[in-house]
Design a protein around this motif. Structure first.
Motif, PDB file in Angstrom:
ATOM      1  N   VAL A   1       1.162  -1.450   0.194  1.00 22.65           N
ATOM      2  CA  VAL A   1       0.019  -0.064  -0.026  1.00 22.65           C
ATOM      3  C   VAL A   1       1.044   1.029  -0.219  1.00 22.65           C
ATOM      4  CG1 VAL A   1      -1.682   0.986   1.227  1.00 22.65           C
ATOM      5  CG2 VAL A   1      -2.058  -1.235   0.849  1.00 22.65           C
ATOM      6  N   LEU A   2       2.217   0.908   0.540  1.00 27.85           N
ATOM      7  CA  LEU A   2       2.558   2.339   0.466  1.00 27.85           C
ATOM      8  C   LEU A   2       3.561   2.276  -0.670  1.00 27.85           C
ATOM      9  CD1 LEU A   2       4.645   4.490   1.768  1.00 27.85           C
ATOM     10  CD2 LEU A   2       5.717   2.222   2.694  1.00 27.85           C
ATOM     11  N   TYR A   3       3.895   1.922  -1.476  1.00 29.97           N
ATOM     12  CA  TYR A   3       4.369   2.078  -2.868  1.00 29.97           C
ATOM     13  C   TYR A   3       3.474   2.454  -3.460  1.00 29.97           C
ATOM     14  CZ  TYR A   3       8.041  -1.777  -0.630  1.00 29.97           C
ATOM     15  OH  TYR A   3       8.971  -2.599   0.371  1.00 29.97           O
ATOM     16  N   THR A   4       2.060   2.116  -3.487  1.00 34.43           N
ATOM     17  CA  THR A   4       1.389   2.220  -4.358  1.00 34.43           C
ATOM     18  C   THR A   4       1.016   3.736  -3.887  1.00 34.43           C
ATOM     19  OG1 THR A   4       0.589   0.242  -4.147  1.00 34.43           O
ATOM     20  CG2 THR A   4      -0.607   1.953  -5.230  1.00 34.43           C
ATOM     21  N   ALA A   5       0.951   4.702  -2.779  1.00 30.96           N
ATOM     22  CA  ALA A   5       0.391   5.329  -2.183  1.00 30.96           C
ATOM     23  C   ALA A   5       1.944   6.492  -3.038  1.00 30.96           C
ATOM     24  CB  ALA A   5       0.647   5.691  -1.071  1.00 30.96           C
ATOM     25  N   ILE A   6       2.699   5.910  -2.813  1.00 33.54           N
ATOM     26  CA  ILE A   6       4.445   6.938  -3.423  1.00 33.54           C
ATOM     27  C   ILE A   6       4.042   7.001  -4.955  1.00 33.54           C
ATOM     28  CG2 ILE A   6       6.874   6.467  -4.016  1.00 33.54           C
ATOM     29  CD1 ILE A   6       7.110   5.813  -1.421  1.00 33.54           C
ATOM     30  N   ILE A   7       4.172   6.206  -5.585  1.00 33.79           N
ATOM     31  CA  ILE A   7       3.572   5.212  -6.870  1.00 33.79           C
ATOM     32  C   ILE A   7       2.555   7.176  -7.380  1.00 33.79           C
ATOM     33  CG2 ILE A   7       2.983   5.107  -9.542  1.00 33.79           C
ATOM     34  CD1 ILE A   7       4.657   1.859  -8.201  1.00 33.79           C
ATOM     35  N   SER A   8       1.298   7.107  -7.273  1.00 40.34           N
ATOM     36  CA  SER A   8      -0.147   7.766  -7.698  1.00 40.34           C
ATOM     37  C   SER A   8       0.302   8.968  -7.213  1.00 40.34           C
ATOM     38  CB  SER A   8      -1.326   7.017  -6.063  1.00 40.34           C
ATOM     39  OG  SER A   8      -1.592   5.656  -6.745  1.00 40.34           O
ATOM     40  N   CYS A   9       0.293   9.207  -5.544  1.00 39.79           N
ATOM     41  CA  CYS A   9       1.118  10.859  -5.697  1.00 39.79           C
ATOM     42  C   CYS A   9       2.411  11.499  -6.492  1.00 39.79           C
ATOM     43  CB  CYS A   9       2.009  10.994  -4.246  1.00 39.79           C
ATOM     44  SG  CYS A   9       0.626  10.522  -3.035  1.00 39.79           S
ATOM     45  N   VAL A  10       3.353  10.968  -7.259  1.00 42.56           N
ATOM     46  CA  VAL A  10       4.104  10.898  -7.861  1.00 42.56           C
ATOM     47  C   VAL A  10       3.763  11.611  -9.833  1.00 42.56           C
ATOM     48  CG1 VAL A  10       6.553  10.205 -10.015  1.00 42.56           C
ATOM     49  CG2 VAL A  10       6.158  10.441  -6.885  1.00 42.56           C
ATOM     50  N   ALA A  11       2.266  10.368  -9.765  1.00 43.38           N
ATOM     51  CA  ALA A  11       1.930  10.839 -10.467  1.00 43.38           C
ATOM     52  C   ALA A  11       0.780  11.335 -10.905  1.00 43.38           C
ATOM     53  CB  ALA A  11       0.936   9.305 -11.174  1.00 43.38           C
ATOM     54  N   CYS A  12       0.037  12.392  -9.597  1.00 41.10           N
ATOM     55  CA  CYS A  12      -0.759  13.254  -9.831  1.00 41.10           C
ATOM     56  C   CYS A  12       0.313  14.378 -10.138  1.00 41.10           C
ATOM     57  CB  CYS A  12      -1.469  12.825  -8.417  1.00 41.10           C
ATOM     58  SG  CYS A  12      -2.476  12.066  -8.209  1.00 41.10           S
ATOM     59  N   LEU A  13       1.429  14.707 -10.034  1.00 44.64           N
ATOM     60  CA  LEU A  13       1.785  15.905 -10.160  1.00 44.64           C
ATOM     61  C   LEU A  13       1.953  16.189 -11.613  1.00 44.64           C
ATOM     62  CD1 LEU A  13       5.324  14.564  -7.573  1.00 44.64           C
ATOM     63  CD2 LEU A  13       3.543  16.273  -6.605  1.00 44.64           C
ATOM     64  N   PRO A  14       1.861  16.062 -11.931  1.00 44.54           N
ATOM     65  CA  PRO A  14       1.915  17.580 -13.749  1.00 44.54           C
ATOM     66  C   PRO A  14       0.105  17.297 -13.975  1.00 44.54           C
ATOM     67  CG  PRO A  14       2.799  15.270 -13.712  1.00 44.54           C
ATOM     68  CD  PRO A  14       2.252  14.865 -12.795  1.00 44.54           C
ATOM     69  N   SER A  15      -0.121  16.988 -12.849  1.00 48.84           N
ATOM     70  CA  SER A  15      -1.941  17.422 -13.156  1.00 48.84           C
ATOM     71  C   SER A  15      -1.925  18.901 -13.133  1.00 48.84           C
ATOM     72  CB  SER A  15      -3.023  16.939 -12.462  1.00 48.84           C
ATOM     73  OG  SER A  15      -2.821  15.374 -12.608  1.00 48.84           O
ATOM     74  N   PHE A  16      -1.309  20.065 -12.059  1.00 49.30           N
ATOM     75  CA  PHE A  16      -1.026  21.134 -11.755  1.00 49.30           C
ATOM     76  C   PHE A  16      -0.631  21.749 -12.469  1.00 49.30           C
ATOM     77  CE2 PHE A  16      -0.793  18.028  -8.079  1.00 49.30           C
ATOM     78  CZ  PHE A  16      -2.561  18.829  -7.109  1.00 49.30           C
ATOM     79  N   PHE A  17       0.424  21.373 -14.192  1.00 45.97           N
ATOM     80  CA  PHE A  17       0.758  21.944 -14.817  1.00 45.97           C
ATOM     81  C   PHE A  17      -0.087  22.002 -16.069  1.00 45.97           C
ATOM     82  CE2 PHE A  17       3.529  21.156 -11.619  1.00 45.97           C
ATOM     83  CZ  PHE A  17       4.386  22.076 -11.142  1.00 45.97           C
ATOM     84  N   ILE A  18      -0.794  20.805 -16.258  1.00 47.77           N
ATOM     85  CA  ILE A  18      -0.998  21.308 -17.826  1.00 47.77           C
ATOM     86  C   ILE A  18      -2.022  22.014 -18.614  1.00 47.77           C
ATOM     87  CG2 ILE A  18      -1.602  18.576 -17.548  1.00 47.77           C
ATOM     88  CD1 ILE A  18      -4.529  18.872 -17.076  1.00 47.77           C
ATOM     89  N   PRO A  19      -1.850  22.476 -19.029  1.00 46.70           N
ATOM     90  CA  PRO A  19      -2.959  24.000 -20.191  1.00 46.70           C
ATOM     91  C   PRO A  19      -5.261  23.152 -20.370  1.00 46.70           C
ATOM     92  CG  PRO A  19      -2.219  22.175 -21.726  1.00 46.70           C
ATOM     93  CD  PRO A  19      -1.337  21.804 -20.745  1.00 46.70           C
TER      94      PRO A  19
END
Length: 469
Positions: A215-233
């Motif tokens: 669950v920890l590994y999944t949480a880390i991967i999920s959070c890294v994947a979320c980061l670009p969301s704030f920078f898309i046009p």
């Protein structure tokens, strides 16, 4: 014609791509910007598209993969997770079912967010993913199953904001030549994520004590994947078609329009049934085959074929539909194939050989995955000028709701067949096949309606506008 604004107010020419023939090198003289429509067009009246659209599409794909992975985190290791949390496997199954119900609960919020724009929806999903993953990890670390369920539900709230977004995103950023393919890429990332979750989970968990780390590994991967969301046009500088996004109805107007749209309800019925059963089969595939002596590995391969063959088939079908615009013909060909697949699924487990299940799962995957983006884009066409997020979100909500209901019903229909293994799901598979065939006439009934109601309204509007541009 409106006065031309200063050259500096135009969108970047270098960033724009045309799906038409390349402009003359002196392209700045061949372009026209109108203040009334705010669009960049060439001398023939064709609008422009932008390379940056692929950044947002990539992020939509990434989030759909991650959310589906989160959804099925515990499915492939259900018995080990049940030992860790000291609960039954049925309780573990509710992590998946509750996730599907959560989709329906936030459907109105999803429509509102997507109407504001796909970036709003993507950012909301990223924030919910971040919170849900860490709440789920906290519950796992202290062994509180109730907290894990709460975190899983929050992740479930995140799903509709990106699963229902592809049609809205493709409508905003892509022309008619690429919308089905863009919708297919973003939508079909969802089952790909589920396949990753089922594959990787058992590699990380070999004993109950490994569950918190998974669950920890999944949480880390999920959070890294979320980061670009704030920078898309948020949106392109100009609309991808001359018709643009200006003639869409408001959310309330769109809903009122859909209430009077008979083709919408026919497609909604078929779409909901087949998405629902696909979710049910994906969740119960081990329980379908294991009573007949198939190993978890063999059942897992069947599930993988369901997804991989489906992705390959959709990669072939979607571009063809993009070019030909034969949405309805494609749907009429695929829906009976899906129903045939569910009929055959009743009989292949008892063959006790892998070839039958593998072939049937490949057939179901190919037909189901090819149908998905085609049906979603056809919905946008027949409901135009209703906003695309309204029809797609309602259809996805119907599919997820029916999926959860089908899982509960099919689980209750286990066993009870004389001469079959005790845990057989034959009654459940018969129920599935019957309902699948009952949904087939919905798509053929479209021919009984007025031709104007089942025509390509959006495509026609864009073509007409370009011709008179």
């Amino acid at each position: 014609m409106a006065d031309r604004p200063p050259f500096t107010s135009r969108p970047s020419i270098e960033d724009a791509e045309s799906e038409m023939a390349p402009l003359h090198p002196a392209s700045t003289h061949d372009l026209e910007v109108t203040e009334s429509q705010g669009q960049l067009i060439d001398a023939t009246g064709h609008a422009r598209i932008y390379k940056r659209r692929f950044f947002g599409l990539f992020q939509l794909v990434l989030l759909n993969i991650i959310i589906s992975w989160d959804w099925l985190t515990f499915s492939a290791v259900s018995s080990t997770a049940a030992q860790f949390f000291q609960v039954s496997e049925s309780a573990i199954n509710w992590l998946s079912t509750g996730f599907l119900f959560a989709f329906v609960a936030v459907t109105p919020c999803t429509i509102w967010a997507l109407h504001r724009g796909p970036k709003t929806s993507i950012v909301i999903s990223a924030l919910l993913l971040f919170a849900g993953n860490w709440i789920r990890y906290a519950g796992t670390r202290v062994g509180r199953f109730g907290v894990v369920i709460f975190g899983q539900i929050i992740i479930g709230f995140a799903q509709p904001f990106v699963l229902a977004a592809p049609t809205r995103y493709s409508d905003l950023w892509f022309t008619g030549k690429g919308r089905v393919s863009a919708t297919a890429i973003a939508s079909l990332a969802n089952p790909l994520g589920g396949a990753l979750g089922q594959l990787i989970g058992p590699l990380w968990v070999t004993k109950p004590e490994d569950v918190p780390d998974m669950v920890l590994y999944t949480a880390i991967i999920s959070c890294v994947a979320c980061l670009p969301s704030f920078f898309i046009p948020s949106k392109p500088p100009t609309a991808p078609s001359v018709n643009g996004d200006n003639e869409k109805l408001t959310v309330s107007e769109s809903i009122q329009s859909l209430k009077r749209n008979k083709p919408f309800f026919l497609i909604l019925t078929a779409f909901g049934v087949y998405v629902g059963f696909f979710n049910a089969v994906s969740s119960l595939i081990n329980q379908i085959f294991e009573p007949y002596g198939f190993s978890e590995t063999e059942a897992g391969i069947a599930g993988a074929l369901l997804i991989v063959v489906g992705l390959v088939a959709s990669a072939v079908v979607s571009p063809l539909v993009d070019r030909t615009k034969q949405y309805l013909l494609t749907i009429k060909l695929l829906v009976p194939l899906i129903a045939i697949g569910y009929l055959l699924l009743i009989f292949v487990p008892e063959t006790r050989t892998v070839i039958g299940p593998y072939v049937v799962c490949a057939l179901l995957g190919a037909a189901s995955f090819s149908l998905l983006p085609c049906a979603l884009e056809y919905l946008v066409e027949i409901t135009y000028p209703a906003s695309p997020e309204v029809s797609s979100t309602i259809c996805w909500a119907g599919g997820q709701l029916l999926g959860a209901i089908f899982i509960i019903i099919m689980d209750a229909l286990k066993g009870g067949v004389s001469g079959e293994p005790e845990a057989t799901m034959k009654r459940a598979l018969i129920f599935q096949a019957v309902v699948s065939w009952l949904a087939v006439p919905c798509v053929f009934a479209l021919n009984l309606l007025d031709k104007s109601s089942i025509g390509l309204r959006r495509h026609g509007a864009e073509t007409t506008t370009e011709e008179h541009g």
